[in-house]
Design a protein around this motif. Structure first.
Motif, PDB file in Angstrom:
ATOM      1  N   LEU A  46       0.629  -0.962   0.282  1.00  0.00           N
ATOM      2  CA  LEU A  46       0.236   0.187   0.239  1.00  0.00           C
ATOM      3  C   LEU A  46       1.028   1.031  -0.236  1.00  0.00           C
ATOM      4  N   ASN A  47       1.664   1.102   0.763  1.00  0.00           N
ATOM      5  CA  ASN A  47       2.515   2.226   0.478  1.00  0.00           C
ATOM      6  C   ASN A  47       4.034   2.107   0.254  1.00  0.00           C
ATOM      7  N   LYS A  48       3.767   4.011  -0.645  1.00  0.00           N
ATOM      8  CA  LYS A  48       4.583   3.041  -2.167  1.00  0.00           C
ATOM      9  C   LYS A  48       5.833   3.582  -1.097  1.00  0.00           C
ATOM     10  N   PRO A  49       7.170   3.522  -1.990  1.00  0.00           N
ATOM     11  CA  PRO A  49       8.330   4.693  -2.081  1.00  0.00           C
ATOM     12  C   PRO A  49       7.826   6.484  -1.848  1.00  0.00           C
ATOM     13  N   ALA A  50       8.121   7.181  -0.680  1.00  0.00           N
ATOM     14  CA  ALA A  50       8.197   8.093  -0.910  1.00  0.00           C
ATOM     15  C   ALA A  50       9.391   9.128  -1.177  1.00  0.00           C
ATOM     16  N   VAL A  51       9.605  10.531  -2.466  1.00  0.00           N
ATOM     17  CA  VAL A  51      10.004  10.617  -2.817  1.00  0.00           C
ATOM     18  C   VAL A  51       9.909  13.032  -1.469  1.00  0.00           C
ATOM     19  N   LYS A  52       9.080  12.748  -0.435  1.00  0.00           N
ATOM     20  CA  LYS A  52       8.865  13.188   0.310  1.00  0.00           C
ATOM     21  C   LYS A  52       8.045  13.179   0.611  1.00  0.00           C
ATOM     22  N   SER A  53       8.145  13.269   2.240  1.00  0.00           N
ATOM     23  CA  SER A  53       6.814  13.167   2.757  1.00  0.00           C
ATOM     24  C   SER A  53       6.169  14.644   4.339  1.00  0.00           C
ATOM     25  N   ILE A  54       5.330  14.400   3.956  1.00  0.00           N
ATOM     26  CA  ILE A  54       4.951  15.812   5.033  1.00  0.00           C
ATOM     27  C   ILE A  54       4.098  15.305   5.946  1.00  0.00           C
ATOM     28  N   ARG A  55       4.089  15.736   7.423  1.00  0.00           N
ATOM     29  CA  ARG A  55       3.210  15.676   8.582  1.00  0.00           C
ATOM     30  C   ARG A  55       2.652  16.390   9.268  1.00  0.00           C
ATOM     31  N   SER A  56       1.587  15.898   8.593  1.00  0.00           N
ATOM     32  CA  SER A  56       0.040  17.093   8.759  1.00  0.00           C
ATOM     33  C   SER A  56      -0.379  17.369   9.674  1.00  0.00           C
ATOM     34  N   ALA A  57      -0.570  18.947  10.457  1.00  0.00           N
ATOM     35  CA  ALA A  57      -0.934  18.883  12.186  1.00  0.00           C
ATOM     36  C   ALA A  57      -2.262  17.481  12.565  1.00  0.00           C
ATOM     37  N   ASP A  58      -3.251  17.290  11.603  1.00  0.00           N
ATOM     38  CA  ASP A  58      -4.231  16.524  12.615  1.00  0.00           C
ATOM     39  C   ASP A  58      -3.680  15.228  12.643  1.00  0.00           C
ATOM     40  N   GLY A  59      -2.506  14.520  12.357  1.00  0.00           N
ATOM     41  CA  GLY A  59      -1.958  13.134  12.249  1.00  0.00           C
ATOM     42  C   GLY A  59      -1.870  12.451  11.308  1.00  0.00           C
ATOM     43  N   ASP A  60      -2.049  12.438  10.369  1.00  0.00           N
ATOM     44  CA  ASP A  60      -1.722  12.534   9.215  1.00  0.00           C
ATOM     45  C   ASP A  60      -0.189  12.453   8.497  1.00  0.00           C
ATOM     46  N   ILE A  61       0.165  11.390   7.773  1.00  0.00           N
ATOM     47  CA  ILE A  61       1.186  11.555   6.897  1.00  0.00           C
ATOM     48  C   ILE A  61       1.202  11.145   5.248  1.00  0.00           C
ATOM     49  N   ILE A  62       1.363  12.372   5.069  1.00  0.00           N
ATOM     50  CA  ILE A  62       1.685  12.654   3.442  1.00  0.00           C
ATOM     51  C   ILE A  62       2.639  12.693   3.012  1.00  0.00           C
ATOM     52  N   ASP A  63       2.508  11.196   1.994  1.00  0.00           N
ATOM     53  CA  ASP A  63       3.983  10.888   1.078  1.00  0.00           C
ATOM     54  C   ASP A  63       3.528  11.061  -0.310  1.00  0.00           C
ATOM     55  N   CYS A  64       4.647  11.826  -0.658  1.00  0.00           N
ATOM     56  CA  CYS A  64       4.806  12.839  -2.221  1.00  0.00           C
ATOM     57  C   CYS A  64       4.993  10.937  -2.858  1.00  0.00           C
ATOM     58  N   VAL A  65       4.722  10.708  -3.526  1.00  0.00           N
ATOM     59  CA  VAL A  65       4.904   9.231  -4.190  1.00  0.00           C
ATOM     60  C   VAL A  65       5.269   9.946  -6.013  1.00  0.00           C
ATOM     61  N   ASP A  66       5.809   9.414  -6.406  1.00  0.00           N
ATOM     62  CA  ASP A  66       6.525   9.267  -8.304  1.00  0.00           C
ATOM     63  C   ASP A  66       5.013   9.001  -8.645  1.00  0.00           C
ATOM     64  N   ILE A  67       4.892   9.972  -9.451  1.00  0.00           N
ATOM     65  CA  ILE A  67       3.491   9.408 -10.442  1.00  0.00           C
ATOM     66  C   ILE A  67       2.969   7.721 -10.695  1.00  0.00           C
ATOM     67  N   HIS A  68       4.295   7.395 -11.278  1.00  0.00           N
ATOM     68  CA  HIS A  68       4.169   6.664 -12.926  1.00  0.00           C
ATOM     69  C   HIS A  68       4.300   5.633 -11.166  1.00  0.00           C
ATOM     70  N   LYS A  69       4.724   6.003 -10.061  1.00  0.00           N
ATOM     71  CA  LYS A  69       4.262   3.753  -9.125  1.00  0.00           C
ATOM     72  C   LYS A  69       3.251   4.083  -8.433  1.00  0.00           C
ATOM     73  N   GLN A  70       2.611   5.147  -7.585  1.00  0.00           N
ATOM     74  CA  GLN A  70       1.046   4.893  -7.618  1.00  0.00           C
ATOM     75  C   GLN A  70       0.725   3.522  -7.537  1.00  0.00           C
ATOM     76  N   PRO A  71       0.119   3.382  -6.889  1.00  0.00           N
ATOM     77  CA  PRO A  71      -1.186   1.858  -6.074  1.00  0.00           C
ATOM     78  C   PRO A  71      -1.823   1.705  -7.778  1.00  0.00           C
ATOM     79  N   ALA A  72      -2.126   2.580  -8.117  1.00  0.00           N
ATOM     80  CA  ALA A  72      -3.163   1.878  -9.616  1.00  0.00           C
ATOM     81  C   ALA A  72      -2.726   1.259 -10.367  1.00  0.00           C
ATOM     82  N   PHE A  73      -0.970   1.022 -10.669  1.00  0.00           N
ATOM     83  CA  PHE A  73      -0.970   0.166 -11.202  1.00  0.00           C
ATOM     84  C   PHE A  73      -0.411  -1.447 -10.639  1.00  0.00           C
TER      85      PHE A  73
END
Length: 429
Positions: A46-73
């Motif tokens: 589920l969690n693809k390698p991140a180019v960058k990660s962002i820690r949100s104030a609400d507790g979420d972690i948002i991973d910036c994933v290469d568009i060509h490596k997203q789960p869809a594929f």
């Protein structure tokens, strides 16, 4: 002699008991290890390698994933899929002259205050170990259905699963699920390749741990019990997200959610092209009872040249698409469109009823500033223009628990669909 025999018997029994206990503990440890292994494998998927990660104030972690490596594929139908970066047609939108400007747009997300994703990546909400532990199994994480819903489909007749209605001279099937209660405005009988509306954003009460509630738009095709659908809107779902925040969601299925499809990017399917919006992330601000109303525009439109169903949000923000290759019926058109709300719970259509609310938690009759609404209800056909549906009807599963009302003020202007309710109350025991 008898005493010696008894001692031997007791010693043998103790030996066997100790051995059985040891085997049992080893078995339990092995099962626990296997469960941990399943969770670890699922998290890696589920969690693809991140180019960058962002820690949100609400507790979420948002991973910036290469568009060509997203789960869809990871989906078999998308192995050689070439990303369509934008629709081949201009997706329709309302002009400011036709829009009601009394409500403010509400498509800001909490994580955006903490950073942004670079070009060529998409933001994906990271799935945590505790998220998978809340699911009935790692494989079922992110699925719409509950186990008893699947059992009901398997052990009942088609007539129990489907309700037939006639609109625009066409008989269509409304899918039935015993664990879902809905209040919707629907239209059918034509070839729909798009639908949209402006939904005001609330944070309704949740009662039971497995309950969730939505306000959304969805397009459907195929038979009633094994329908295909694409959906989007806002949702409160603690079992999926781990809290009671109101979040942007998408969903798709090709078999009435019996075994296919999922929310957001929790399985392969939806192809995201936008770097600004994270599916499954919290939406704010929230409307207040009798006060300021905040809304989000939601539109789902098929590109007739590719059969991809594109999601568009407030300010013409194009998020991505459900690939046409996922579908059979929806590869050409939808035959029904619904606008409204749903509550999923093991305690709908039962007594005592769940207290999980729909919309704002107020009935539709309370109208503007109190009830949840969808304004600017629109469909698109092959003319590629937005229009109010030729004919619509309201359908309520449990009118005393949740209801819908297509309300028009006076004789001018078009109706606004209000919907919602508190769940259990004096009239919904």
């Amino acid at each position: 002699m008898a005493k010696v025999g008894l001692m031997i018997l007791l010693a043998t029994t103790l030996c066997w008991a100790t051995l059985a206990d040891s085997v049992s503990r080893k078995s339990m440890n092995r099962e626990a290890s296997e469960d941990e292994g399943d969770i670890d494998r699922r998290l890696r998927l589920l969690n693809k390698p991140a180019v960058k990660s962002i820690r949100s104030a609400d507790g979420d972690i948002i991973d910036c994933v290469d568009i060509h490596k997203q789960p869809a594929f990871d989906h078999p139908a998308l192995k050689n899929h070439a990303i369509q970066m934008k629709p081949s047609i201009e997706l329709p939108s309302e002009t400011k002259a036709t829009k009601n400007e009394h409500s403010k747009p509400a498509i800001s997300q909490t994580w955006q205050k903490s950073g942004s994703c670079p070009k060529g990546t998409i933001p994906i909400r990271r799935i945590q170990r505790q998220d998978l532990l809340r699911a009935s199994s790692p494989e079922r994480f992110g699925k719409m259905y509950h186990p008893h819903s699947q059992e009901h489909v398997a052990n009942s007749t088609l007539n129990e699963n489907v309700r037939n209605v006639v609109i625009n001279g066409t008989e269509v099937s409304l899918p039935y699920r015993k664990d879902r209660s809905q209040a919707v405005l629907y239209t059918a009988g034509f070839s729909y390749i798009g639908a949209s509306g402006d939904i005001n954003v609330w944070n309704p009460n949740l009662d039971l741990p497995d309950d969730f509630t939505t306000a959304q738009i969805w397009l459907l095709g195929g038979p009633g019990d094994k329908y295909e659908s694409v959906e989007a809107g806002w949702m409160v779902n603690p079992k999926l997200y781990g809290d009671k925040q109101t979040r942007l969601f998408t969903h798709w299925t090709v078999d009435g959610s019996v075994s296919t499809g999922c929310f957001d990017l929790t399985c392969s399917g939806f192809v995201q092209t936008n770097s600004e919006v994270a599916l499954g992330s919290a939406v704010n601000p929230i409307s207040s009872d009798g006060g300021e109303q905040y809304q989000m525009s939601v539109g789902i439109f098929m590109d007739p040249n590719t059969s991809n169903w594109w999601l568009k949000l407030t300010n013409n923000l194009v998020v991505g698409y459900f690939p046409g290759s996922l579908f059979f019926y929806l590869k050409r058109k939808a035959i029904m469109v619904n606008w409204g709300g749903q509550v999923y719970s093991t305690m709908v259509k039962k007594s005592p009823h769940t207290r999980t609310a729909m919309g704002s938690g107020r009935y539709s009759e309370t109208l503007h500033s109190h009830a949840c609404y969808i304004k600017q209800v629109r469909i698109m056909d092959y003319s590629l223009s937005l229009k109010y549906p030729e004919m619509v009807q309201v359908y309520n599963d449990e009118v005393y628990c949740y209801n819908g009302n297509n309300h028009r003020d006076g004789y001018v202007g078009e109706p606004v669909f209000y919907f919602g309710g508190p769940g259990q109350n004096n009239f919904c025991p």
